[in-house]
Each structure stands twice: as C-alpha cells, then as structure tokens.
Design a protein around this motif. Structure first.
Motif, PDB file in Angstrom:
ATOM      1  N   HIS A 176       0.823  -1.216   0.000  1.00 38.15           N
ATOM      2  CA  HIS A 176       0.000   0.000   0.000  1.00 38.15           C
ATOM      3  C   HIS A 176       0.856   1.265   0.000  1.00 38.15           C
ATOM      4  CE1 HIS A 176      -3.015   3.013   1.503  1.00 38.15           C
ATOM      5  NE2 HIS A 176      -3.774   2.338   0.646  1.00 38.15           N
ATOM      6  N   ASP A 243      -5.656  10.631  -8.772  1.00 39.87           N
ATOM      7  CA  ASP A 243      -7.094  10.883  -8.651  1.00 39.87           C
ATOM      8  C   ASP A 243      -7.461  12.188  -9.346  1.00 39.87           C
ATOM      9  OD1 ASP A 243      -7.470   8.593  -7.154  1.00 39.87           O
ATOM     10  OD2 ASP A 243      -7.115   9.617  -5.243  1.00 39.87           O
ATOM     11  N   HIS A 371      -8.978  16.175   6.949  1.00 39.35           N
ATOM     12  CA  HIS A 371      -9.257  14.747   7.149  1.00 39.35           C
ATOM     13  C   HIS A 371      -9.576  14.051   5.829  1.00 39.35           C
ATOM     14  CE1 HIS A 371     -10.675  11.026   8.944  1.00 39.35           C
ATOM     15  NE2 HIS A 371     -11.795  11.145   8.220  1.00 39.35           N
ATOM     16  N   ASP A 372     -10.511  14.600   5.079  1.00 41.47           N
ATOM     17  CA  ASP A 372     -10.902  13.966   3.814  1.00 41.47           C
ATOM     18  C   ASP A 372      -9.757  13.964   2.810  1.00 41.47           C
ATOM     19  OD1 ASP A 372     -13.405  13.525   4.854  1.00 41.47           O
ATOM     20  OD2 ASP A 372     -14.335  15.265   3.869  1.00 41.47           O
ATOM     21  N   VAL A 375      -7.291  11.159   3.738  1.00 44.33           N
ATOM     22  CA  VAL A 375      -7.845   9.857   3.370  1.00 44.33           C
ATOM     23  C   VAL A 375      -7.786   9.651   1.863  1.00 44.33           C
ATOM     24  CG1 VAL A 375      -9.972   8.486   3.285  1.00 44.33           C
ATOM     25  CG2 VAL A 375      -9.342   9.683   5.392  1.00 44.33           C
ATOM     26  N   ASN A 376      -8.127  10.671   1.101  1.00 42.94           N
ATOM     27  CA  ASN A 376      -8.157  10.554  -0.356  1.00 42.94           C
ATOM     28  C   ASN A 376      -6.756  10.451  -0.957  1.00 42.94           C
ATOM     29  OD1 ASN A 376      -9.705  10.745  -2.952  1.00 42.94           O
ATOM     30  ND2 ASN A 376      -8.436  12.566  -3.182  1.00 42.94           N
ATOM     31  N   ASP A 379      -5.265   7.129   0.300  1.00 36.73           N
ATOM     32  CA  ASP A 379      -6.198   6.005   0.165  1.00 36.73           C
ATOM     33  C   ASP A 379      -6.347   5.225   1.471  1.00 36.73           C
ATOM     34  OD1 ASP A 379      -8.043   4.600  -1.364  1.00 36.73           O
ATOM     35  OD2 ASP A 379      -6.574   3.123  -2.035  1.00 36.73           O
ATOM     36  N   PHE A 380      -6.558   5.951   2.557  1.00 37.30           N
ATOM     37  CA  PHE A 380      -6.760   5.312   3.858  1.00 37.30           C
ATOM     38  C   PHE A 380      -8.199   4.810   3.952  1.00 37.30           C
ATOM     39  CE2 PHE A 380      -3.290   8.141   5.989  1.00 37.30           C
ATOM     40  CZ  PHE A 380      -2.308   7.324   5.443  1.00 37.30           C
ATOM     41  N   LYS A 381      -8.453   3.706   3.266  1.00 41.92           N
ATOM     42  CA  LYS A 381      -9.805   3.149   3.199  1.00 41.92           C
ATOM     43  C   LYS A 381      -9.738   1.634   3.353  1.00 41.92           C
ATOM     44  CE  LYS A 381     -10.920   6.755  -0.210  1.00 41.92           C
ATOM     45  NZ  LYS A 381     -11.193   7.020  -1.634  1.00 41.92           N
ATOM     46  N   ASP A 382     -10.898   1.043   3.610  1.00 41.46           N
ATOM     47  CA  ASP A 382     -11.046  -0.412   3.684  1.00 41.46           C
ATOM     48  C   ASP A 382     -10.021  -1.018   4.655  1.00 41.46           C
ATOM     49  OD1 ASP A 382     -13.080  -0.159   1.769  1.00 41.46           O
ATOM     50  OD2 ASP A 382     -11.628  -0.266   0.134  1.00 41.46           O
ATOM     51  N   ALA A 385      -7.919   1.599   6.566  1.00 42.57           N
ATOM     52  CA  ALA A 385      -8.659   2.723   7.137  1.00 42.57           C
ATOM     53  C   ALA A 385      -8.015   3.262   8.417  1.00 42.57           C
ATOM     54  CB  ALA A 385     -10.102   2.313   7.414  1.00 42.57           C
ATOM     55  N   ASN A 386      -7.305   2.407   9.143  1.00 46.29           N
ATOM     56  CA  ASN A 386      -6.685   2.837  10.405  1.00 46.29           C
ATOM     57  C   ASN A 386      -5.218   3.226  10.246  1.00 46.29           C
ATOM     58  OD1 ASN A 386      -9.064   2.363  11.939  1.00 46.29           O
ATOM     59  ND2 ASN A 386      -8.604   0.153  11.957  1.00 46.29           N
TER      60      ASN A 386
END
Length: 449
Positions: A176, A243, A371-372, A375-376, A379-382, A385-386
């Motif tokens: 990742h 992105d 914050h958003d 994450v974007n 790619d702090f997702k799925d 996410a942590n």
C-alpha cells in the motif's frame, strides 16, 4: 568465442510466434471495460451520467502525452550514438510495441481481472499503465544500448514486464505504497534491472568499439529532441493516473517546477566541471530530466512548490556529478557498462524520489491535508482505514526496498539467461554500429581514427 549477428531466423520467429501468442491470449482474456463497451449507454442512463463523465475524456489527453514520451521521447533520446540511431529509435519501437501488449495481460491479471467471468477488462487507464510498464524496460535498454541483439531485447522485455507487474502489485496493493509518478515502481526498478543485466553481460574488450561509443553534432541534436519531448510531457507522466481533481493538479505543478529547477543546476554544474566552462551535451540531454524522476512518488503529496524546486535543485547536481564521476567509476571498478547513464538519470533520482516520498508521507497531517484530503491522497480506506501517516512513511520505504530487490535480483537472473551464446549479439569490436542489424543505405561515414 564466435560471434554471429545473423538473426534472420531467430528474430522473425520470436516476433511472429510471440505476436500469435498475444492474439490468442487477448482472445481468451481481454475484453472492453464498462466505459468502452456498448452497454455504457445503459450504465450512463441508470446512473444519471453524461458522456463527458466517461473516463476517456479525463485520461486520454494524459495518455497521448505519455504515449509520445514512450515512442518519441525515449526513442530519440537514444539516438545520440554516432552510428546507432536506427537501433536507438527502432529497437525502442519494437520493445514498446511488444511490451505494451504483454503488459496489458500481466497487469490485467493482477489489477483488472473480473472474477465473475475470468476476463480482463481494459480501458484508457489500462493503456496508460501499460505504457508505464514498458517504460521500465526502455530504461533498462538504456544501459545496454548498442551491445545487445534485438532478440535479447525481446527476451529482456518479456521478463521485465513480468517482473514489473509482480513488483507493482506488491508495492501498490500489498504494501500500500503510493507512487503516482513511478519513482520506485518504474525508474528504480527499471534502472537497477538494466544495470544488473549490464553487469552480467560485462564486455572486458569493449575498448575495441570505443571509437563508436560517442556522438557527433547531428546525433546530439536528434537526442535533444527526445529530451525536450520528455521534459515537456513529464508533468502528464507523473499525474496521468492520480485521482481526478486536486491530486492530479498538484502532481502536474510539482513536476513542472522540479524540472525547471533541475535545468539550472544541471547547466551550472556542467559548466563548473568542464574545461573553460563549456557545457557538455550529455548532461543537458539527461540530467535536466532527473527532477521529473525524483518528484514522481511525492508528486501528488503536499510537497509544496518550494519543496519541488528543492528536489529538482538537488537532482540536477547529483545527476550531473554522476555522469562526470560515478559512471566512469562504475565501468572501471564495478564492471558495469552503462551506455546511456541510466544510473544517473533513473537509478539515483528514483531512489531519491522514494526517500522524498517516504519523508513527505510520514510528515503528512490533518492540519495540512484536512481529514478527507488525507484519506483521499493516501487512500486510507477499507483494510487501511486505520493507517496513520507515520506508518505510511514506513510502507513507502518498504516499497522502495521491493523495487530494488526485484530490479537487482531479476536483472541478475535475466542477465544469466542473456549470456547464453544463442542470441546473435554483436562482437566486442562491432558494438554501437547499426550495420550489425540494419540495412544502412546511402550512408557516408566519416573516417574514424
């Protein structure tokens, strides 16, 4: 050892058999994705979309720029040798044309496979990624320019694309790490892959062709055409698959600034270390691009405009000094013959890019990104996410290590294969000469002492 450069049977056999294999594999596995399939109309209506929201309209301009870089930029950059222009641009064409097909399959099996029907669904983003994959092999070719046969280059590409797809999957998906411009995945891997192969194919009597291992006025001008195409389109290269929105915008800006800064320090160092302060065209053709390589990983991060200028400033110095000091050292003491100096343009800047990316990622914070945005961007997702920025920095460093391992390890293995006396490579006194593999008509050669 007897040298035979006649590839009349082997080259056509490899090209035809492998192209037939591509046709069969494409027939079995490759299909259009949702946005290039006629059912797009139904999908568009169901999701209340318009045609302008098709990914083609976002990605195709970047694809055009990257495609020009691969075929024109890399191709003409390799025409600097006085009697190897056909081989530089022509074999670049061959490698890229085969490599992009194999890349669509290899990357497709890892990234685009639809497990419901077992098919690989491709669209314009797959074409960009295939070009990226090919770039790694073209970088490797730079270390071997003029010393290998076209059959060896096809074998190099077959294995190089395969290794690239695996290391890319490990770095981007399993570890990742983020690497929008490919400082690690493309440049570090491709450069050390080529350098390791060159070490395995070391020619102790290369001095027999030293009279041809240089440029003339017009060949340097042609190579400079490649430099300018690469320099102009590098912002597209580093931002092509980021992105939509701020990340892509930021990547283009950071690359644009890093490249500009690199030019000034390259000129400064070239003049400073040359007799009478004159510029060396080798430095201008190559080191001026180093900033684009080094800013690749962090291109979409909040590197800040001054940070991009600093990266470019440092890489112009390091790359130019590499051509002056490190390339001769590597050939004399490490037995690595690097025709194009890819260690200075891709390897060192690629490693620097990986380090800059790791530091920039570790230093990220919500106060800077929001914050958003954090994450974007990362790619702090799925499953991730942590993830926190400091840990992401460690993952970035891990990605760089994987690129180095695959590049060096894969190059040693492939180099051992290419050492077999069956590929039609040229003799030590016949390197860097188009006449070994090309019909050269009406060419007036200057007598060389």
């Amino acid at each position: 050892m007897l040298w035979n450069t006649n590839v009349r049977l082997s080259l056509p056999a490899v090209c035809v058999v492998w192209q037939i294999a591509m046709i069969i594999l494409f027939g079995v596995f490759i299909r259009y994705d949702e946005e290039s399939d006629p059912h797009w109309i139904e999908h568009r209506k169901h999701n209340n979309l318009t045609d302008i929201q098709n990914d083609f309209y976002f990605r195709y301009p970047s694809f055009q720029d990257v495609h020009v870089m691969i075929f024109v930029g890399f191709g003409f950059l390799m025409t600097f040798l006085k009697r190897y222009s056909f081989g530089g641009v022509g074999f670049n064409f061959l490698i890229a044309s085969f490599g992009l097909q194999w890349a669509l399959l290899m990357q497709g099996w890892f990234h685009s496979l639809d497990y419901t029907d077992g098919k690989i669904k491709i669209g314009v983003e797959n074409l960009i990624n295939a070009d990226f994959c090919v770039a790694g092999c073209l970088i490797a070719y730079g270390a071997l320019l003029g010393k290998v046969s076209p059959v060896q280059l096809m074998v190099l590409t077959l294995f190089g694309i395969t290794l690239f797809a695996v290391e890319e999957f490990i770095i981007l998906n399993l570890i990742h790490a983020r690497d929008a411009g490919g400082s690690m995945v493309i440049h570090t891997f491709g450069a050390y892959y080529g350098l390791s192969i060159s070490w395995m194919l070391y020619r102790p009597n290369m001095d027999q062709s030293s009279r041809l291992q240089g440029s003339v006025y017009h060949s340097d001008v042609f190579a400079m055409i490649g430099t300018l195409f690469l320099w102009m389109f590098w912002p597209s290269f580093n931002s092509a698959i980021t992105d939509h929105g701020d990340g892509q915008h930021r990547a283009a800006i950071n690359t644009y600034l890093a490249l500009a800064s690199t030019v000034l320090t390259t000129v400064a160092v070239s003049s400073l270390f040359q007799k009478h302060g004159k510029l060396d065209m080798v430095h201008i053709q190559n080191s001026t691009l180093a900033g684009g390589v080094a800013v690749g990983t962090a291109a979409e991060f909040m590197l800040m405009p001054y940070g991009a200028l600093i990266v470019g400033f440092c890489c112009g110095i390091i790359s130019t000094l590499g051509y002056i000091y490190i390339t001769p050292f590597m050939e004399k003491y490490m037995k690595i013959q690097d025709t194009c100096g890819i260690h200075n343009l891709h390897a060192m800047p690629g490693v620097i890019g990986g380090i800059v990316g790791a530091i920039t990622a570790a230093a990220a914070s919500e106060s800077v990104y929001g914050h958003d945005g954090l994450v974007n961007t990362f790619d702090f997702k799925d499953a991730f996410a942590n993830m926190v920025p400091t840990k992401q920095g460690g993952h970035q460093a891990g990605g760089l290590c994987v690129a180095l391992i695959f590049g060096i390890g894969g190059g040693l293995i492939v180099g051992a294969i290419l050492r077999l006396p069956i590929w039609g490579d040229p003799a030590d006194d016949n390197c860097f000469d188009d006449e070994a593999y090309w019909e050269v008509r009406g060419r007036q050669f200057i007598l060389l002492k």
